[in-house]
Design an enzyme around this catalytic site. Sequence first.
Site, mmCIF file in Angstrom:
data_model
loop_
_atom_site.group_PDB
_atom_site.id
_atom_site.type_symbol
_atom_site.label_atom_id
_atom_site.label_comp_id
_atom_site.label_asym_id
_atom_site.label_seq_id
_atom_site.Cartn_x
_atom_site.Cartn_y
_atom_site.Cartn_z
ATOM 1 N N GLU A 94 0.825 -1.207 0.000
ATOM 2 C CA GLU A 94 0.000 0.000 0.000
ATOM 3 C C GLU A 94 0.864 1.264 0.000
ATOM 4 O O GLU A 94 1.811 1.362 0.779
ATOM 5 C CB GLU A 94 -0.902 -0.003 1.241
ATOM 6 C CG GLU A 94 -1.975 1.069 1.193
ATOM 7 C CD GLU A 94 -2.952 0.952 2.346
ATOM 8 O OE1 GLU A 94 -4.133 1.256 2.147
ATOM 9 O OE2 GLU A 94 -2.537 0.545 3.444
ATOM 10 N N ALA A 136 1.001 -2.016 10.898
ATOM 11 C CA ALA A 136 0.412 -3.261 10.408
ATOM 12 C C ALA A 136 -0.241 -2.990 9.064
ATOM 13 O O ALA A 136 -0.399 -1.840 8.644
ATOM 14 C CB ALA A 136 -0.611 -3.809 11.398
ATOM 15 N N MET A 137 -0.639 -4.092 8.386
ATOM 16 C CA MET A 137 -1.308 -3.986 7.091
ATOM 17 C C MET A 137 -2.370 -5.060 6.984
ATOM 18 O O MET A 137 -2.141 -6.228 7.306
ATOM 19 C CB MET A 137 -0.298 -4.120 5.948
ATOM 20 C CG MET A 137 -0.901 -4.035 4.555
ATOM 21 S SD MET A 137 -1.693 -2.442 4.258
ATOM 22 C CE MET A 137 -2.780 -2.883 2.909
ATOM 23 N N GLU A 138 -3.530 -4.659 6.457
ATOM 24 C CA GLU A 138 -4.735 -5.460 6.511
ATOM 25 C C GLU A 138 -4.893 -6.468 5.389
ATOM 26 O O GLU A 138 -6.023 -6.765 4.970
ATOM 27 C CB GLU A 138 -5.955 -4.532 6.511
ATOM 28 C CG GLU A 138 -6.178 -3.754 5.205
ATOM 29 C CD GLU A 138 -5.574 -2.366 5.174
ATOM 30 O OE1 GLU A 138 -6.008 -1.542 4.367
ATOM 31 O OE2 GLU A 138 -4.645 -2.111 5.971
ATOM 32 N N ASN A 139 -3.837 -7.059 4.873
ATOM 33 C CA ASN A 139 -3.983 -8.049 3.814
ATOM 34 C C ASN A 139 -4.966 -9.137 4.249
ATOM 35 O O ASN A 139 -4.762 -9.789 5.274
ATOM 36 C CB ASN A 139 -2.630 -8.713 3.522
ATOM 37 C CG ASN A 139 -1.493 -7.723 3.485
ATOM 38 O OD1 ASN A 139 -1.488 -6.783 2.703
ATOM 39 N ND2 ASN A 139 -0.515 -7.930 4.349
ATOM 40 N N GLU A 166 -6.851 -3.606 12.186
ATOM 41 C CA GLU A 166 -6.628 -4.378 10.952
ATOM 42 C C GLU A 166 -7.778 -5.352 10.708
ATOM 43 O O GLU A 166 -8.176 -5.586 9.562
ATOM 44 C CB GLU A 166 -5.299 -5.134 11.029
ATOM 45 C CG GLU A 166 -4.082 -4.264 11.284
ATOM 46 C CD GLU A 166 -3.960 -3.086 10.339
ATOM 47 O OE1 GLU A 166 -4.321 -3.218 9.150
ATOM 48 O OE2 GLU A 166 -3.515 -2.017 10.781
ATOM 49 N N HIS A 179 -10.675 -3.850 8.991
ATOM 50 C CA HIS A 179 -10.416 -3.650 7.564
ATOM 51 C C HIS A 179 -10.915 -4.820 6.715
ATOM 52 O O HIS A 179 -11.102 -4.659 5.505
ATOM 53 C CB HIS A 179 -8.913 -3.493 7.316
ATOM 54 C CG HIS A 179 -8.417 -2.096 7.405
ATOM 55 N ND1 HIS A 179 -8.980 -1.052 6.711
ATOM 56 C CD2 HIS A 179 -7.341 -1.568 8.077
ATOM 57 C CE1 HIS A 179 -8.300 0.055 6.959
ATOM 58 N NE2 HIS A 179 -7.308 -0.227 7.789
#
Length: 812
Positions: A120, A254-257, A288, A291
């Site tokens: 992102e 963090a990242m919401e994959n 997250e 998301h």
Amino acid sequence: MTENLTREEAATRSNFTIDSYRVLLDVRGEDTFDIEETLTFSGQRDETFLDFIGVEVSKVIINGTDTEVDWDGSRIYLKGLAEENTVTVHARGIFSNSGEGLHRFVDPVDNSVYLYTQYEPADCRRVFPTMEQPNLKASFTFEITAPEEWAVLTNTEEVSATEVDGGVRHVFAPTKRLSTYLTALVAGPYHEVRSEKDPRFGIFCRQSLAEYLDHEEIFDISLSGLDVFEKAFNYPYTWGKYDQVFVPEYNLGAMENPGLVTFTEQYIFRGQSTRAQRAGRANTILHEMSHMWFGDLVTPVWWDDLWLKESFAEYMGAWASTQATEYTEAWVAFTARRAAWAFLNDNRPTTHPIVADIVDLEAADQAFDGITYAKGAATLRQLVAYVSEEAFFEGARIYFKRHEFGNASLDDLLVALEETSGRDLRAWAEQWLHATGASFIEVNGKSLTQTGTQPLSGEAIVRPHRISVGGYSREGAELVRVDSTTVELTNTAEVDLEGDVIIPNDEAQTYAIVALDEQQLETVLTTRIADPLARSVVWSGLWEAVRDSRLDPARYVEAVSRFHSEPDSTLLGQMIRNCQYIVEHYTMDPDTARTIWLGICDDSWRVAIDDQDQDRIYLWRSALAVAGAALPEAEDLLREALDTVRGDRDERWKLLIGLASTGSVSEADLEAELINPSEADIVAHSQAVASIPGNRREAYRRALEESLSNNRMSALLAGATATYEAEEYPFFSIALPVWRERTQELAERILYALFPQGEETIEQAQEWLEGDGTNAPSALRKIVLDGLDSRLRDKRVRDTFAGTTRFLPEER
């Protein structure tokens, strides 16, 4: 080469419909990885382009025919397209050490290799060719060839694993329709723990961190959170498994994959952790998770509506913390830290509306800020108060069902909320989502007045606020709420409340800065407010009063000294950080201020020890390390503090960096600390050595000239810019070259770290903006404009209180 995709270009490409990507990656190399991708899509145009940043594009096949490769380094141009197309690309990518694209990390503990992706807003194109925009969703099938001892993870479950050529090819199930930036890959010999209560949940980290992984608490929060969200949204989690991976050298929290959420390793605590740190981790886990609906299931069309996912996730993270965890003080933490972040961004000349005007990807990258996250979340909290929580969640349920696996805009959301609330939200949205600036709610006696000016338009702020207002009276040594009412405030309001102090928004239901009259201000500076949420609202307002030159910074520091035993660790941590900024930026005599502040830290630390309050011991000892980093005479005190650290290497390094910054330890002393060092030890050691006076020029050179990872580069820059005997670096002559030659992530790290602190910077920045920087990219100009704004504000506070500021804490 054109890396910066514009909104107009994305809109032109939006008339394509993508069916699927099949992506084959071989990640066994040390520097590069092989890519074979097949993309199927349809449309009415005979040409377009794919986004790809890598080493090589060796073959492009369009509808079965080999075509000449037309690749400029960031775009693969496709011509002669039909209505239905199948395009296959053979290419080679490069591993990153910047946290962008496919990051490769070698663990110094055991030399194990760990990979993870971070995309992102637009770094998927660094791993395989894409149409890199959020509204071109597709199904993705990944086949990953990796060393046989590695775990390999993507968004979906693995369906087969086959030995091939000394490795293993892992094939994964097709994803549901996703935007490119939400796809993910993690690979390496990760340590794995699976939930005994729900086998969908797995947690992964590096083998060398496994002993510190407190997986039980993470599982408890995750499972409780999922139950809360599924009930609130009336929409089941749809992405299958739920893996959470803690990865090294991460640029984000963090990242919401979907199905494969990635987190920074800083959430694995190697030593003591405060309640605030654990609560922050819980909040991020839930942020997250939300998301999975806001952002993954329904995705913004373009980055203008980034807030449609981030503001919601920020709000839902705090809301769910109060519903699903022991950290029910989440709104206190939000008000203390996140709202302050929003006020900082929103009072700058570079502010923007919550619904931002994102013209290109560079602007999108910088829109992940306090306005998009925290102001948006505070605004949503006000929206909930405005329409009711029941109407808000019912509107969300309609929104999810109506736009599932697709894209949506602000208008789509407003339609759903208007249906459930019965309110016309267009005027509300105009005042809240399309305007800039923070409201002030001024208190004069029992009169409330909304004031404030939009920074961009100069127009008065006249937002509607539905808020609680409390009346507080002294009971013993505290201020306690004795009366309350709910007020709908647009311009002015009178409240008939009992109490010595009237606190508007004392339940933090809106986005506004509280400004008390002088009598009430003196009361809150000398008497503790019993309720933590009201206390957080007031202290947030006190800090904004300092920044706006309305409150003498000395009075703020004196109040922090008085309330050194603040029990909420998030609020106390913020109060300490604010004092640290005051000492270095808002005082005419920094040396005197530093000495007095060091004394406050010392006294407060010793009281915390006497009280056996571990959070306060941690926070005030950390403050000692920072304060002592500018005072050679603090050496004995820092060594005493160092002797109290037991088995916590991160805490030990804080104090060693403080000692190194004044030359109070040698390189040999620091080298002796590196016993079986982890990456965190190596990074901290690098900063400590770089901090030693005499080493800083070399650290600066290495940071700018060597190919270092993101974290190691930042450590050198932190050392190079240490406060004691500060060095000066040629910021304005290097800004444009750094921006051109580095990725945006690394360029921003360098330039934010090196922006000069002195008053002379004001003239230099103005000259650059009118000269060399006139035609600089807007994202680079924003860095300079923000830095200039900070230096102007620093000077204004110093000048305002030049004759009155005294740092003389009361005796306790």
